[in-house]
Design a protein around this motif. Structure first.
Motif, PDB file in Angstrom:
ATOM      1  N   SER A 114      33.077  54.820  32.723  1.00  0.00           N
ATOM      2  CA  SER A 114      34.103  53.938  33.268  1.00  0.00           C
ATOM      3  C   SER A 114      34.758  54.595  34.476  1.00  0.00           C
ATOM      4  O   SER A 114      34.827  55.823  34.584  1.00  0.00           O
ATOM      5  CB  SER A 114      35.157  53.640  32.202  1.00  0.00           C
ATOM      6  OG  SER A 114      35.773  54.841  31.749  1.00  0.00           O
ATOM      7  N   LEU A 115      35.249  53.768  35.403  1.00  0.00           N
ATOM      8  CA  LEU A 115      35.872  54.240  36.639  1.00  0.00           C
ATOM      9  C   LEU A 115      37.305  53.729  36.743  1.00  0.00           C
ATOM     10  O   LEU A 115      37.632  52.643  36.259  1.00  0.00           O
ATOM     11  CB  LEU A 115      35.097  53.752  37.864  1.00  0.00           C
ATOM     12  CG  LEU A 115      33.616  54.108  37.966  1.00  0.00           C
ATOM     13  CD1 LEU A 115      33.023  53.464  39.221  1.00  0.00           C
ATOM     14  CD2 LEU A 115      33.422  55.620  37.990  1.00  0.00           C
ATOM     15  N   ALA A 116      38.139  54.529  37.401  1.00  0.00           N
ATOM     16  CA  ALA A 116      39.497  54.108  37.761  1.00  0.00           C
ATOM     17  C   ALA A 116      39.681  54.384  39.243  1.00  0.00           C
ATOM     18  O   ALA A 116      39.265  55.439  39.740  1.00  0.00           O
ATOM     19  CB  ALA A 116      40.545  54.848  36.940  1.00  0.00           C
ATOM     20  N   THR A 117      40.280  53.435  39.959  1.00  0.00           N
ATOM     21  CA  THR A 117      40.432  53.606  41.394  1.00  0.00           C
ATOM     22  C   THR A 117      41.534  54.622  41.719  1.00  0.00           C
ATOM     23  O   THR A 117      42.573  54.673  41.059  1.00  0.00           O
ATOM     24  CB  THR A 117      40.759  52.264  42.080  1.00  0.00           C
ATOM     25  OG1 THR A 117      41.908  51.682  41.462  1.00  0.00           O
ATOM     26  CG2 THR A 117      39.588  51.319  41.951  1.00  0.00           C
ATOM     27  N   VAL A 118      41.266  55.418  42.737  1.00  0.00           N
ATOM     28  CA  VAL A 118      42.215  56.424  43.232  1.00  0.00           C
ATOM     29  C   VAL A 118      42.241  56.303  44.755  1.00  0.00           C
ATOM     30  O   VAL A 118      41.187  56.316  45.398  1.00  0.00           O
ATOM     31  CB  VAL A 118      41.790  57.852  42.827  1.00  0.00           C
ATOM     32  CG1 VAL A 118      42.694  58.891  43.479  1.00  0.00           C
ATOM     33  CG2 VAL A 118      41.803  57.999  41.309  1.00  0.00           C
ATOM     34  N   THR A 119      43.429  56.171  45.332  1.00  0.00           N
ATOM     35  CA  THR A 119      43.547  56.055  46.781  1.00  0.00           C
ATOM     36  C   THR A 119      43.232  57.396  47.434  1.00  0.00           C
ATOM     37  O   THR A 119      43.739  58.440  47.016  1.00  0.00           O
ATOM     38  CB  THR A 119      44.964  55.611  47.176  1.00  0.00           C
ATOM     39  OG1 THR A 119      45.244  54.363  46.551  1.00  0.00           O
ATOM     40  CG2 THR A 119      45.082  55.452  48.687  1.00  0.00           C
ATOM     41  N   TYR A 120      42.384  57.346  48.448  1.00  0.00           N
ATOM     42  CA  TYR A 120      41.896  58.579  49.084  1.00  0.00           C
ATOM     43  C   TYR A 120      41.649  58.321  50.566  1.00  0.00           C
ATOM     44  O   TYR A 120      41.037  57.309  50.936  1.00  0.00           O
ATOM     45  CB  TYR A 120      40.585  59.014  48.412  1.00  0.00           C
ATOM     46  CG  TYR A 120      39.934  60.249  48.991  1.00  0.00           C
ATOM     47  CD1 TYR A 120      40.312  61.511  48.564  1.00  0.00           C
ATOM     48  CD2 TYR A 120      38.929  60.138  49.953  1.00  0.00           C
ATOM     49  CE1 TYR A 120      39.701  62.653  49.088  1.00  0.00           C
ATOM     50  CE2 TYR A 120      38.324  61.275  50.478  1.00  0.00           C
ATOM     51  CZ  TYR A 120      38.714  62.528  50.039  1.00  0.00           C
ATOM     52  OH  TYR A 120      38.120  63.647  50.556  1.00  0.00           O
ATOM     53  N   ALA A 121      42.144  59.225  51.407  1.00  0.00           N
ATOM     54  CA  ALA A 121      41.931  59.113  52.851  1.00  0.00           C
ATOM     55  C   ALA A 121      40.964  60.200  53.297  1.00  0.00           C
ATOM     56  O   ALA A 121      41.285  61.390  53.214  1.00  0.00           O
ATOM     57  CB  ALA A 121      43.255  59.257  53.600  1.00  0.00           C
ATOM     58  N   ASP A 158      43.384  51.431  53.161  1.00  0.00           N
ATOM     59  CA  ASP A 158      43.270  50.036  53.614  1.00  0.00           C
ATOM     60  C   ASP A 158      42.456  49.172  52.650  1.00  0.00           C
ATOM     61  O   ASP A 158      42.145  48.015  52.953  1.00  0.00           O
ATOM     62  CB  ASP A 158      42.671  49.965  55.019  1.00  0.00           C
ATOM     63  CG  ASP A 158      41.254  50.534  55.096  1.00  0.00           C
ATOM     64  OD1 ASP A 158      40.741  51.031  54.065  1.00  0.00           O
ATOM     65  OD2 ASP A 158      40.653  50.500  56.190  1.00  0.00           O
ATOM     66  N   GLY A 159      42.106  49.739  51.473  1.00  0.00           N
ATOM     67  CA  GLY A 159      41.434  48.950  50.447  1.00  0.00           C
ATOM     68  C   GLY A 159      39.925  48.931  50.514  1.00  0.00           C
ATOM     69  O   GLY A 159      39.269  48.222  49.740  1.00  0.00           O
ATOM     70  N   ILE A 160      39.336  49.738  51.414  1.00  0.00           N
ATOM     71  CA  ILE A 160      37.878  49.793  51.535  1.00  0.00           C
ATOM     72  C   ILE A 160      37.309  50.779  50.512  1.00  0.00           C
ATOM     73  O   ILE A 160      37.778  51.914  50.399  1.00  0.00           O
ATOM     74  CB  ILE A 160      37.461  50.207  52.958  1.00  0.00           C
ATOM     75  CG1 ILE A 160      37.942  49.171  53.971  1.00  0.00           C
ATOM     76  CG2 ILE A 160      35.949  50.388  53.053  1.00  0.00           C
ATOM     77  CD1 ILE A 160      37.402  47.773  53.775  1.00  0.00           C
ATOM     78  N   VAL A 161      36.290  50.341  49.784  1.00  0.00           N
ATOM     79  CA  VAL A 161      35.655  51.193  48.767  1.00  0.00           C
ATOM     80  C   VAL A 161      34.872  52.314  49.441  1.00  0.00           C
ATOM     81  O   VAL A 161      34.154  52.091  50.427  1.00  0.00           O
ATOM     82  CB  VAL A 161      34.711  50.355  47.875  1.00  0.00           C
ATOM     83  CG1 VAL A 161      33.987  51.252  46.868  1.00  0.00           C
ATOM     84  CG2 VAL A 161      35.495  49.267  47.159  1.00  0.00           C
ATOM     85  N   LEU A 162      34.990  53.523  48.899  1.00  0.00           N
ATOM     86  CA  LEU A 162      34.267  54.685  49.422  1.00  0.00           C
ATOM     87  C   LEU A 162      33.149  55.111  48.477  1.00  0.00           C
ATOM     88  O   LEU A 162      32.029  54.657  48.569  1.00  0.00           O
ATOM     89  CB  LEU A 162      35.250  55.836  49.669  1.00  0.00           C
ATOM     90  CG  LEU A 162      36.281  55.605  50.770  1.00  0.00           C
ATOM     91  CD1 LEU A 162      37.337  56.716  50.759  1.00  0.00           C
ATOM     92  CD2 LEU A 162      35.611  55.521  52.125  1.00  0.00           C
ATOM     93  N   GLU A 163      33.468  55.963  47.515  1.00  0.00           N
ATOM     94  CA  GLU A 163      32.474  56.559  46.622  1.00  0.00           C
ATOM     95  C   GLU A 163      33.210  57.174  45.447  1.00  0.00           C
ATOM     96  O   GLU A 163      34.445  57.165  45.393  1.00  0.00           O
ATOM     97  CB  GLU A 163      31.677  57.639  47.376  1.00  0.00           C
ATOM     98  CG  GLU A 163      32.568  58.733  47.961  1.00  0.00           C
ATOM     99  CD  GLU A 163      31.854  59.640  48.958  1.00  0.00           C
ATOM    100  OE1 GLU A 163      30.625  59.681  48.965  1.00  0.00           O
ATOM    101  OE2 GLU A 163      32.566  60.317  49.727  1.00  0.00           O
ATOM    102  N   ALA A 164      32.473  57.736  44.499  1.00  0.00           N
ATOM    103  CA  ALA A 164      33.070  58.565  43.463  1.00  0.00           C
ATOM    104  C   ALA A 164      33.151  59.995  44.001  1.00  0.00           C
ATOM    105  O   ALA A 164      32.536  60.311  45.021  1.00  0.00           O
ATOM    106  CB  ALA A 164      32.240  58.486  42.188  1.00  0.00           C
TER     107      ALA A 164
END
Length: 267
Positions: A114-121, A158-164
């Motif tokens: 399972s995944l949980a979103t984390v804000t990352y720049a 800005d809400g764009i998906v990156l990676e794990a």
């Protein structure tokens, strides 16, 4: 029987527990260096040339010299000591000039996670660099664990998906296409990602989190995970492993068998 792990430090091989490095090294002090992790199948490295090409690119981006002509025979010597067991090879090149190679046991991965979103720049200066400075990635995993998830999903402010933190994410959108973030979003140029894309029709681009949250299924891809189904994102359940995940697993296995088989034929 557990794997006996070995380390090569500047060509000197010892059991990992006995290996040492000089402390005065900015690779240790400041995380100034680069690394790679390469999968070992029966003692054979998968995609070695591609991993070495990438570590050279990473090193060039931070102006770190790489002596590939010295590194390659040291890898061969360490693998001879390792034998024919499965595992992984870790390569670290430090600002202090150390060449560190380690054979390691593979981490255990469940069939799904399972995944949980984390804000990352992403750091613009280190975009595409597999640097020793992985503290932010590891903290993201810990933040996800606090939310009850197995791993983090990095999302730009800005809400764009990156990676794990250590793998690429793919998903089947509500519209139907299999999607993955483009390299231009600031993600690592994953070797496993490229293998999956070579086998399947994949749409690359800048996708908002809502697109992934509305997905039918999703999976991660990395050197140690290969292809691993995602069972939930932020608590929303997904079919796992879904049919496209199984397609990706089969496609990766074809690539793996073809490349390892070709290498054995050469030998």
């Amino acid at each position: 029987m557990s794997l006996i792990e070995f380390a090569s430090v500047d060509g000197e091989i010892r059991p990992t527990a006995e290996a040492t490095i000089a402390l005065r090294d900015d690779g240790l002090y400041r995380g100034d260096g680069v690394f790679e992790v390469i999968r070992l199948y029966g003692g054979h490295l998968f995609a070695l040339a591609e991993h070495l090409d990438r570590i050279e690119r990473s090193a060039a981006a931070i102006e770190l010299p790489v002596d590939r002509a010295r590194l390659e025979p040291e890898i061969e010597a360490l693998l001879a000591r390792h034998g024919d067991a499965d595992g992984q090879l870790r390569i670290l090149l430090t600002r202090g000039g150390r060449r560190i190679l380690l054979t390691e046991e593979l981490p255990e991965h469940e069939e799904t996670l399972s995944l949980a979103t984390v804000t990352y720049a992403p750091s613009v200066i280190l975009t595409g660099v597999k640097s020793l400075s992985y503290a932010a990635n590891m903290q993201a995993t810990r933040l996800a664990a606090r939310q009850g998830a197995d791993e983090a999903l990095l999302v730009r402010p800005d809400g764009i998906v990156l990676e794990a933190p250590t793998s690429t994410v793919f998903w089947v959108s509500a519209e139907g296409p299999l999607r993955t973030p483009a390299l231009s979003t600031g993600i690592l140029q994953s070797i496993t990602r490229s293998k999956v894309i070579s086998q399947l029709q994949v749409e690359e681009g800048e996708f908002e989190l809502d697109d992934l949250l509305g997905a039918r299924e999703a999976f991660l891809a990395s050197t140690t995970r290969e292809v691993q189904g995602v069972s939930a994102v932020d608590g929303s359940a997904l079919a796992a492993p879904g049919p496209r995940t199984l397609d990706a697993q089969e496609g990766f296995t074809r690539t793996l068998n073809a490349e390892l088989g070709a290498r054995s034929a050469v030998r």
